[in-house]
Write a protein that holds these residues in place. Structure first.
Motif, PDB file in Angstrom:
ATOM      1  N   ARG A 278       0.600  -1.504   0.218  1.00 35.83           N
ATOM      2  CA  ARG A 278       0.095   0.190  -0.146  1.00 35.83           C
ATOM      3  C   ARG A 278       0.591   1.210  -0.274  1.00 35.83           C
ATOM      4  O   ARG A 278       1.923   1.131   0.512  1.00 35.83           O
ATOM      5  CB  ARG A 278      -0.855   0.042   1.012  1.00 35.83           C
ATOM      6  CG  ARG A 278      -2.433  -1.327   1.363  1.00 35.83           C
ATOM      7  CD  ARG A 278      -2.812  -0.981   1.941  1.00 35.83           C
ATOM      8  NE  ARG A 278      -3.470  -2.018   2.782  1.00 35.83           N
ATOM      9  CZ  ARG A 278      -4.380  -3.351   1.923  1.00 35.83           C
ATOM     10  NH1 ARG A 278      -4.445  -3.398   0.685  1.00 35.83           N
ATOM     11  NH2 ARG A 278      -5.061  -3.934   2.603  1.00 35.83           N
ATOM     12  N   LYS A 279       0.234   2.512  -0.174  1.00 34.62           N
ATOM     13  CA  LYS A 279       1.233   3.961  -0.878  1.00 34.62           C
ATOM     14  C   LYS A 279       1.429   4.168   0.495  1.00 34.62           C
ATOM     15  O   LYS A 279       2.246   5.339   0.813  1.00 34.62           O
ATOM     16  CB  LYS A 279       0.229   4.492  -1.474  1.00 34.62           C
ATOM     17  CG  LYS A 279       1.185   5.442  -2.004  1.00 34.62           C
ATOM     18  CD  LYS A 279       0.032   6.229  -3.338  1.00 34.62           C
ATOM     19  CE  LYS A 279       1.217   7.655  -3.442  1.00 34.62           C
ATOM     20  NZ  LYS A 279       1.331   8.620  -4.810  1.00 34.62           N
ATOM     21  N   ASN A 280       0.287   4.626   1.482  1.00 35.22           N
ATOM     22  CA  ASN A 280      -0.677   5.197   2.405  1.00 35.22           C
ATOM     23  C   ASN A 280       0.458   4.510   4.023  1.00 35.22           C
ATOM     24  O   ASN A 280      -0.206   2.713   4.060  1.00 35.22           O
ATOM     25  CB  ASN A 280      -1.386   6.170   2.532  1.00 35.22           C
ATOM     26  CG  ASN A 280      -1.256   6.702   1.431  1.00 35.22           C
ATOM     27  OD1 ASN A 280      -0.533   7.452   1.400  1.00 35.22           O
ATOM     28  ND2 ASN A 280      -2.494   6.632   1.034  1.00 35.22           N
ATOM     29  N   ASP A 281       0.444   4.944   5.014  1.00 35.70           N
ATOM     30  CA  ASP A 281       0.359   3.831   6.185  1.00 35.70           C
ATOM     31  C   ASP A 281       0.824   5.968   7.138  1.00 35.70           C
ATOM     32  O   ASP A 281       0.598   6.220   7.108  1.00 35.70           O
ATOM     33  CB  ASP A 281       2.288   4.059   6.241  1.00 35.70           C
ATOM     34  CG  ASP A 281       2.340   2.780   7.340  1.00 35.70           C
ATOM     35  OD1 ASP A 281       1.212   2.665   8.015  1.00 35.70           O
ATOM     36  OD2 ASP A 281       3.148   3.204   8.215  1.00 35.70           O
ATOM     37  N   PHE A 282      -0.374   4.654   8.339  1.00 38.80           N
ATOM     38  CA  PHE A 282      -0.414   5.487   9.624  1.00 38.80           C
ATOM     39  C   PHE A 282      -0.036   5.324  10.636  1.00 38.80           C
ATOM     40  O   PHE A 282       0.446   3.647  10.647  1.00 38.80           O
ATOM     41  CB  PHE A 282      -1.588   5.522   9.943  1.00 38.80           C
ATOM     42  CG  PHE A 282      -1.679   6.410  10.739  1.00 38.80           C
ATOM     43  CD1 PHE A 282      -2.241   7.971  11.003  1.00 38.80           C
ATOM     44  CD2 PHE A 282      -2.976   5.504  12.259  1.00 38.80           C
ATOM     45  CE1 PHE A 282      -2.398   8.470  11.749  1.00 38.80           C
ATOM     46  CE2 PHE A 282      -3.384   6.612  13.117  1.00 38.80           C
ATOM     47  CZ  PHE A 282      -2.685   8.203  12.960  1.00 38.80           C
ATOM     48  N   GLY A 283       1.093   5.678  11.697  1.00 44.66           N
ATOM     49  CA  GLY A 283       1.244   5.179  12.712  1.00 44.66           C
ATOM     50  C   GLY A 283       2.013   6.226  14.011  1.00 44.66           C
ATOM     51  O   GLY A 283       1.274   7.147  13.533  1.00 44.66           O
ATOM     52  N   LEU A 284       2.364   5.532  14.822  1.00 46.34           N
ATOM     53  CA  LEU A 284       3.118   6.743  16.446  1.00 46.34           C
ATOM     54  C   LEU A 284       3.845   6.768  16.008  1.00 46.34           C
ATOM     55  O   LEU A 284       4.695   5.695  15.830  1.00 46.34           O
ATOM     56  CB  LEU A 284       2.913   5.538  17.434  1.00 46.34           C
ATOM     57  CG  LEU A 284       0.566   4.976  17.302  1.00 46.34           C
ATOM     58  CD1 LEU A 284       0.408   3.798  19.029  1.00 46.34           C
ATOM     59  CD2 LEU A 284       0.103   6.258  17.313  1.00 46.34           C
ATOM     60  N   GLU A 285       4.826   7.027  17.229  1.00 43.96           N
ATOM     61  CA  GLU A 285       6.528   7.729  17.330  1.00 43.96           C
ATOM     62  C   GLU A 285       6.319   8.322  18.215  1.00 43.96           C
ATOM     63  O   GLU A 285       5.290   9.116  19.241  1.00 43.96           O
ATOM     64  CB  GLU A 285       6.450   8.678  16.677  1.00 43.96           C
ATOM     65  CG  GLU A 285       6.677   8.113  15.049  1.00 43.96           C
ATOM     66  CD  GLU A 285       7.192   9.654  13.876  1.00 43.96           C
ATOM     67  OE1 GLU A 285       7.545   9.081  13.036  1.00 43.96           O
ATOM     68  OE2 GLU A 285       7.422  10.917  14.284  1.00 43.96           O
ATOM     69  N   GLY A 286       7.761   7.923  18.673  1.00 47.49           N
ATOM     70  CA  GLY A 286       7.904   8.133  20.470  1.00 47.49           C
ATOM     71  C   GLY A 286       9.572   8.609  20.522  1.00 47.49           C
ATOM     72  O   GLY A 286      10.572   7.889  19.222  1.00 47.49           O
TER      73      GLY A 286
END
Length: 180
Positions: free
Chosen positions: A117-125
């Motif tokens: 897939r082209k798009n990704d959503f995520g968390l960062e710390g």
């Protein structure tokens, strides 16, 4: 089945370089909100396979490389410690939206290659340090990124893709910010 001939499959990635901008809004003495659009260049994802049965002229070890050029749009909340002389530490956490600009490249349209897939959503710390010098503030930081989206586009007809149930992005990013 098409995937009976694949004994092992491993995912990996190579390092790259990134260029970005940084916009910070002060919420209080210790809290800030930060927007850090970044372009990641030169990295690639790869998949290594060991085949149990092969076709004539097919190697037992296979490797597929998918070049990536990612635009990342993270929004972070930043917690700053008290400043001690010319030094301060900070913690940050937030969310990010990534889009892979090379997802439709000609190399990715090879018949047997994994489709992502082209798009990704995520968390960062992450964790960082501010060093206040006379004319510039230097801030090295390390961030850990965890994608929440299953990037794999399932296709039972692809021998190499059918061995995975899901693929998620994970990154460790070391960066140095220069502020005046």
């Amino acid at each position: 089945m098409a995937n009976d001939s694949v004994l092992t499959a491993e995912q990996g990635s190579t390092g790259g370089i990134s260029l970005g901008l940084l916009a910070t809004g002060r919420l209080s003495d210790h809290f800030q909100i930060r927007f850090n659009p970044t372009l990641f260049l030169g990295g690639s994802r790869y998949f290594s396979y060991t085949l149990g049965s092969t076709q004539p002229n097919e190697a037992k070890e296979q490797k597929q490389t998918l070049p990536t050029t990612i635009v990342s749009m993270p929004v972070h909340f930043k917690f700053n410690s008290d400043r001690i002389d010319n030094f301060r530490t900070y913690l940050l956490f937030g969310v990010k939206f990534d889009t892979d600009l090379s997802s439709n490249s000609a190399l990715r349209n090879v018949p047997d290659i994994i489709k992502l897939r082209k798009n990704d959503f995520g968390l960062e710390g992450g964790l960082g340090f501010n060093f206040f010098l006379p004319f510039v503030t230097i801030s090295p930081e390390i961030k850990f990124s965890y994608g929440l989206t299953n990037l794999l586009i399932p296709d039972p007809n692809l021998k190499y893709a059918s061995v995975f149930q899901q693929l998620q992005s994970r990154m460790i990013v070391f960066s140095i910010h220069f502020e005046d």
